[in-house]
Write an enzyme that holds these catalytic residues in place. Structure first.
Site, PDB file in Angstrom:
ATOM      1  N   SER A  45     -21.191  12.036  72.442  1.00  0.00           N
ATOM      2  CA  SER A  45     -22.573  11.859  71.983  1.00  0.00           C
ATOM      3  C   SER A  45     -23.184  10.535  72.398  1.00  0.00           C
ATOM      4  CB  SER A  45     -22.633  11.984  70.458  1.00  0.00           C
ATOM      5  OG  SER A  45     -21.826  10.994  69.839  1.00  0.00           O
ATOM      6  N   GLU A  75     -28.931   6.201  58.458  1.00  0.00           N
ATOM      7  CA  GLU A  75     -28.164   4.977  58.680  1.00  0.00           C
ATOM      8  C   GLU A  75     -26.960   5.326  59.546  1.00  0.00           C
ATOM      9  OE1 GLU A  75     -27.362   3.721  54.643  1.00  0.00           O
ATOM     10  OE2 GLU A  75     -28.960   2.212  54.753  1.00  0.00           O
ATOM     11  N   HIS A 116     -24.754   6.072  66.798  1.00  0.00           N
ATOM     12  CA  HIS A 116     -25.705   6.666  67.747  1.00  0.00           C
ATOM     13  C   HIS A 116     -26.960   5.817  67.898  1.00  0.00           C
ATOM     14  CE1 HIS A 116     -23.286  10.240  66.374  1.00  0.00           C
ATOM     15  NE2 HIS A 116     -23.113  10.230  67.684  1.00  0.00           N
TER      16      HIS A 116
END
Length: 442
Positions: A198, A376, A380
């Site tokens: 990711s 939060e 990422h």
């Protein structure tokens, strides 16, 4: 419905690609189409039968300034992001977007597929019309020459980058599109394949982003293609098991590159866990070996840190021995290593605990539609953070992969992670796709 649509797309890709046109010229606007161009107006909505058109949902307007130049005398603009999609077989394509207004100014940002940046803020002066060129890669899940396909996750079925379409997003303060030209790229151009998780993937939805979807804008158009096959939640082991690596290798030719960045999920317990100095290194060496069998050039990338500061505002290592295992593997196998882990430490500490919040997904509740809880996320990135990391990767290319560095844009400025770009100067118009759902692997 999405599964049915994907099945139709796959069948078409497998059996009908030979009959598909590969070159298109579109004249956008309400005026008469220029010779050799297909007319596109605000009513040209995408359908499989037509093979191209605007995706529904945008507010479009067409303006005709008249004049002798049919192509540049009219344009289409939108209120925010608008998307134009063309059915095409898998491959690399050269695209020319003709932007501007004979009686006004314009400002456009161009992305493709899942918010993959092709051109940042492109401004045209009053009366100016200009062409912007970029190279885009599109794919389907099918693995050519086999009956296999990539094992997609349910959330991937709605993505814009697993179909047989090139989808172009026009965005910005006042994007005005006069025309669009699409043609196959030379089969000889090198391809940079990205394998990762990711932190690398083309994130589909705001407010998330990753460096892999920013890096294409750093390369010269027509010289190289970037093919980002990273996916959220992936590990070296899962990426291989889901046939994502096979998909890359099925397309790889001599002189192509394979960037490999994994660690965030490999360190977690479970069936895909790998120990850093044993099974993790073994799997890295498998990727390296398979790429070399195809004549490819493997490049290792150490994973960036998470946002985790100690009481002295220094970054705490949460990735254990995995970055060091990558460095060791690079030395053992004679593979270049881009040390994004080391650069990210410098970058985060230059920001500090407060300024770094702008680089990671931290937002109060109700910042975005449907986001009832605050976000939060210290793993990422926002588009700003992703872009700064992409600048780090570009510097790593310059220092460790000099042959690839030849394809970077000649006017690309140098970047020092200790002096990041100021956030107030950052510009990123939001795409239409927004979600508060965190990517896999958080």
């Amino acid at each position: 419905m999405l599964k049915k649509y994907l099945l139709v797309a796959l069948i078409c890709s497998a059996f009908c690609s030979a009959a598909q046109p590969l070159t298109f010229k579109f004249d956008f606007g309400p005026g008469k189409a220029a010779k050799g161009y297909q007319k596109v107006d605000t009513n040209t909505i995408f359908s499989r039968e037509r093979g191209f058109g605007f995706l529904p949902g945008a507010s479009l307007k067409g303006i005709d300034r008249k004049g002798k130049d049919a192509l540049r005398g009219d344009f289409i603009s939108g209120d925010g992001a608008f998307y134009f999609s063309v059915v095409l077989p898998q491959g690399n394509y050269e695209v020319t977007a003709i932007l501007g207004d004979r009686q006004g100014s314009s400002s456009a940002t161009i992305r493709v597929e899942n918010r993959r940046l092709m051109a940042g803020q492109v401004n045209t002066a009053n009366g100016q019309v200009m062409s912007v060129n970029f190279t885009a890669h599109i794919r389907t899940p099918l693995i050519q020459g086999t009956q296999d396909k990539v094992r997609l996750k349910p959330r991937e079925l709605a993505y814009l980058h697993w179909d047989d379409q090139l989808t172009i997003e026009f965005n910005g303060k006042d994007a005005k599109v006069c025309g669009l030209e699409i043609r196959p790229a030379s089969p000889a151009i090198p391809v940079v394949f990205l394998a990762g998780n990711s932190t690398v993937v083309d994130q589909a939805e705001e407010p998330y982003a990753a460096w892999g979807q920013m890096i294409p804008a750093f390369f010269q158009p027509g010289k190289i293609a970037v093919a980002n096959y990273a996916e959220s939640g992936e590990t070296l082991k899962a990426f291989r098991a889901e046939k994502r690596l096979d998909k890359i290798l099925s397309q790889m030719k001599k002189g192509d590159y394979l960037f490999i960045e994994f660690a965030h999920n490999d360190q977690k317990p479970g069936g895909n866990h790998l120990d850093p100095f044993t099974t993790y290194k073994e799997m890295l060496k498998y990727y390296i070996s398979e790429a070399r069998k195809k004549g490819g050039i493997p490049v290792l990338v150490t994973s960036m840190h998470r946002r985790n500061f100690d009481e002295n505002n220094k970054i705490i290592n949460t990735l254990g021995d995995y970055p060091e295992a990558v460095r060791q593997t690079g030395k053992e196998e004679g593979v270049p290593v881009i040390d994004l882990n080391a650069m990210s430490k410098v970058l985060y500490e230059a920001w500090g605990p407060e300024a770094s919040l702008k680089a990671f997904v931290h937002y109060p509740a109700n910042t975005f539609p449907g986001q009832t809880q605050k976000l939060e996320d210290n793993t990422h990135f926002t588009p700003y953070g992703a872009y700064e990391l992409a600048r780090c990767v570009a510097e790593g290319i310059k220092s460790t992969v000099p042959d690839l560095a030849e394809y970077l844009k000649k006017d690309l400025p140098s970047f020092n992670p200790s002096a990041p770009d100021p956030y107030p100067a950052w510009y990123w118009p939001l795409s239409a796709r927004i979600s508060a759902l965190k990517p896999d692997g958080n």
